[in-house]
Write a protein that holds these residues in place. Structure first.
Motif, PDB file in Angstrom:
ATOM      1  N   UNK A  33     -37.733 -25.139  28.903  1.00 19.95           N
ATOM      2  CA  UNK A  33     -36.746 -25.349  30.033  1.00 19.95           C
ATOM      3  C   UNK A  33     -36.073 -26.458  29.847  1.00 19.95           C
ATOM      4  N   UNK A  34     -36.632 -27.458  29.075  1.00 19.40           N
ATOM      5  CA  UNK A  34     -35.772 -28.814  28.412  1.00 19.40           C
ATOM      6  C   UNK A  34     -34.713 -28.481  27.536  1.00 19.40           C
ATOM      7  N   UNK A  35     -35.165 -27.399  26.634  1.00 19.96           N
ATOM      8  CA  UNK A  35     -34.295 -27.043  25.660  1.00 19.96           C
ATOM      9  C   UNK A  35     -32.891 -26.352  26.408  1.00 19.96           C
ATOM     10  N   UNK A  36     -33.252 -25.472  27.143  1.00 21.30           N
ATOM     11  CA  UNK A  36     -32.284 -24.676  27.891  1.00 21.30           C
ATOM     12  C   UNK A  36     -31.210 -25.794  28.471  1.00 21.30           C
ATOM     13  N   UNK A  37     -32.048 -26.718  29.303  1.00 21.18           N
ATOM     14  CA  UNK A  37     -31.229 -27.714  29.987  1.00 21.18           C
ATOM     15  C   UNK A  37     -30.452 -28.707  29.067  1.00 21.18           C
ATOM     16  N   UNK A  38     -30.657 -29.014  27.790  1.00 21.82           N
ATOM     17  CA  UNK A  38     -29.989 -29.839  26.977  1.00 21.82           C
ATOM     18  C   UNK A  38     -28.977 -28.915  26.245  1.00 21.82           C
ATOM     19  N   UNK A  39     -29.443 -27.487  25.796  1.00 20.82           N
ATOM     20  CA  UNK A  39     -28.342 -26.687  24.977  1.00 20.82           C
ATOM     21  C   UNK A  39     -27.285 -26.231  25.807  1.00 20.82           C
ATOM     22  N   UNK A  40     -27.666 -25.949  27.334  1.00 23.88           N
ATOM     23  CA  UNK A  40     -26.721 -25.054  28.067  1.00 23.88           C
ATOM     24  C   UNK A  40     -26.412 -26.204  29.408  1.00 23.88           C
ATOM     25  N   UNK A  41     -26.097 -27.503  29.317  1.00 25.45           N
ATOM     26  CA  UNK A  41     -26.010 -28.304  30.265  1.00 25.45           C
ATOM     27  C   UNK A  41     -25.016 -28.117  31.036  1.00 25.45           C
ATOM     28  N   UNK A  42     -25.173 -27.856  32.494  1.00 23.07           N
ATOM     29  CA  UNK A  42     -24.325 -27.544  33.381  1.00 23.07           C
ATOM     30  C   UNK A  42     -24.367 -28.328  34.951  1.00 23.07           C
ATOM     31  N   UNK A  43     -23.127 -28.621  35.222  1.00 31.99           N
ATOM     32  CA  UNK A  43     -23.371 -29.548  36.592  1.00 31.99           C
ATOM     33  C   UNK A  43     -22.776 -28.660  37.536  1.00 31.99           C
ATOM     34  N   UNK A  44     -23.692 -28.819  38.767  1.00 33.50           N
ATOM     35  CA  UNK A  44     -23.126 -28.155  40.062  1.00 33.50           C
ATOM     36  C   UNK A  44     -22.452 -29.039  40.823  1.00 33.50           C
ATOM     37  N   UNK A  45     -20.858 -28.951  41.077  1.00 36.56           N
ATOM     38  CA  UNK A  45     -19.968 -29.748  41.635  1.00 36.56           C
ATOM     39  C   UNK A  45     -20.137 -29.385  43.493  1.00 36.56           C
TER      40      UNK A  45
END
Length: 529
Positions: free
Chosen positions: A84-96
């Motif tokens: 999960x951390x790998x996906x969060x770092x690799x595909x970092x997205x912000x919900x505005x």
């Protein structure tokens, strides 16, 4: 465990640890390392063979099975968290979730980035120069980091790095960085441009999407186009920033869009320069001479572009020129009908707000139903008889609840409320015999471009989009990057008092004390149990 097998296992571990240390030190595999790997692996395998009975007994014990089950669960949970951390770092997205979309790139910024990165070899490099220990530098770094993160989430080809100026003096000199408190640059195809930050009252520097996008425009433009403001008829002031009726802010916005802005007096030099991408006439107060109108006509016949903003019932002798478009500049003022406790009223001191836009023109089709532009005492533009060799599109209209007044000191109006034309766009041939196509936009008000009104609502977007469309810079035709805006909750005094009593005092304040009381009761019961 037998002493013989223990010695073999120790020697095997020594060989394998030595192998790992050597490989880590030289970062390369050498042939002699096989003399460490082979004996070490053979030693571990030999230990397994000698102590196989103990190993089998260990794995068949009930406590071992339970421990392995728990270990397996821990391993699965750890693997899941790492994934999960790998996906969060690799595909970092912000919900505005901000009101103004502060953490989402505007369409303008996205278009410019897409155009710049159209080639697979293209890359945008961003560098932030600073000196360690300077007061306020950490706040500047934080401000810039949060801003550039939005761009990097949109495109992985935007590379960002911090540069400590004392550690990299040559790179600092190459970019010309000299502000130790923080200075940012964007680099594209060996072109560099400074990102202008904004200093607050405490001397801290902040950065916004608007500033980064302006720097990116300058860096990615291969050539600059020129627009001319017609002067000599008491038009709006181009340079005085303190003059509320002037258009210096509008001029600066055009320059930040990598345009060259110049003044042109047709009386001094009766010709349109060949490098003119567009001509702007903003609220002339004195009449144009016949030869000036002929020069403007010849310019449009040859395929030129024009922005004409009239104001205060004054056509400045351009009536014949407007007739070529099939337009009449009406001598009346357009106002909104306002709702008040006394009913519907017309207030000539209030600006006129327009909310209806053309959805076919690239200038206004990106405006939503929530967009609005502000005009000050605009006249209306009536379409009389547009020639067949040109097309007309109503860009901006006032709401249906609008009326026209002949005098500003009157509140009486004639006829039923209706919508009035405040901006028209023309395309096609200026004369039937012309071989080139022209483009023009006529506004019934010039105040919306002034320093006083240009930053209100969507005025800036309408102004910049108009010029960008006429000079065929389509990637600049979009909404301007949004500025941060605080969300405020404003309640009248009685309502606020009720809110404070029943929500804050009656709900949120007692909760910690209730939990504290429950904890105290539970502790006393356990203590005397």
């Amino acid at each position: 465990m037998k002493s013989k097998s223990k010695l073999i296992l120790i020697m095997a571990f020594v060989l394998l640890i030595s192998l790992g240390g050597l490989y880590f030190a030289i970062q390369s595999w050498m042939p002699f390392m096989w003399f460490l790997l082979a004996p070490g692996a053979i030693g571990v395998l030999t230990w397994f063979v000698i102590e196989r009975s103990i190993i089998i007994d260990f794995f068949t014990m009930k406590t071992t099975k339970q421990g392995l089950n728990m270990g397996a669960l821990i391993l699965i949970a750890t693997t899941l968290l790492v994934f999960i951390n790998f996906l969060a770092v690799r595909y970092n997205r912000t919900v505005d979730l901000s009101t103004t979309g502060q953490y989402t790139l505007s369409e303008q910024s996205r278009k410019i980035i897409d155009q710049a990165l159209i080639s697979d070899q293209s890359q945008i490099n961003v560098k932030f120069f600073y000196k360690q220990g300077i007061e306020g530098v950490e706040a500047s770094k934080k401000s810039f980091s949060s801003m550039i993160k939005v761009y990097q989430e949109y495109s992985s080809k935007i590379k960002f790095e911090y540069v400590e100026m004392n550690s990299y003096p040559k790179l600092t000199a190459d970019f010309g960085a000299n502000k130790g408190s923080g200075e940012a640059f964007v680099e594209y195809n060996n072109q560099k441009n400074r990102i202008e930050g904004q200093f607050s009252g405490q001397g801290l520097q902040s950065f916004s999407e608007q500033q980064f996008t302006n720097a990116l425009i300058k860096t990615t433009r291969k050539s600059k186009k020129t627009v001319y403001f017609i002067q000599g008829h008491n038009e709006r002031n181009l340079d005085d920033e303190k003059n509320e009726t002037g258009v210096s802010s509008f001029k600066q916005m055009l320059e930040k869009n990598s345009l060259i802005v110049s003044a042109l007096n047709l009386v001094e030099k009766n010709e349109i320069p060949s490098d003119a991408s567009a001509i702007l006439i903003i609220d002339p107060q004195q009449k144009f001479q016949k030869f000036e109108i002929e020069t403007l006509t010849a310019y449009l016949v040859s395929g030129g572009s024009l922005v004409l903003a009239l104001d205060q019932k004054n056509s400045s002798g351009l009536e014949f020129f407007l007739e070529q478009f099939g337009v009449q500049h009406e001598k009346q003022y357009v106002f909104n009908i306002l709702n008040s406790p006394m009913g519907q009223v017309v207030n000539s001191q209030q600006p006129t707000v327009a909310v209806q836009y053309s959805q076919s023109s690239p200038i206004t089709k990106i405006f939503s139903s929530n967009s609005s532009t502000v005009f000050s005492k605009p006249n209306s533009l009536q379409i009389t008889a547009t020639p067949t060799y040109m097309t007309v599109d109503v860009l901006v209209k006032s709401p249906e609840a609008s009326v026209a007044l002949e005098n500003l000191d009157s509140t009486d109006y004639k006829g039923q409320p209706k919508s009035y034309n405040l901006a028209l766009e023309f395309n096609g041939k200026f004369k039937e015999s012309a071989t080139q196509k022209f483009a023009a936009v006529i506004f019934a008000d010039a105040d919306f471009l002034s320093n006083q009104y240009i930053f209100q609502n969507s005025n800036r977007d309408l102004a910049l989009n108009t010029v960008s469309s006429l000079i065929q810079e389509n990637d600049l035709v979009s909404l301007s990057p949004k500025e941060p805006m605080a969300t405020k909750m404003i309640l009248p005094v009685p309502e606020f008092n009720q809110f404070y009593k029943f929500v804050v005092v009656g709900l949120f304040l007692p909760i910690p004390f209730i939990f504290l009381l429950i904890s105290l009761v539970m502790w006393l019961r356990r203590r005397h149990a």
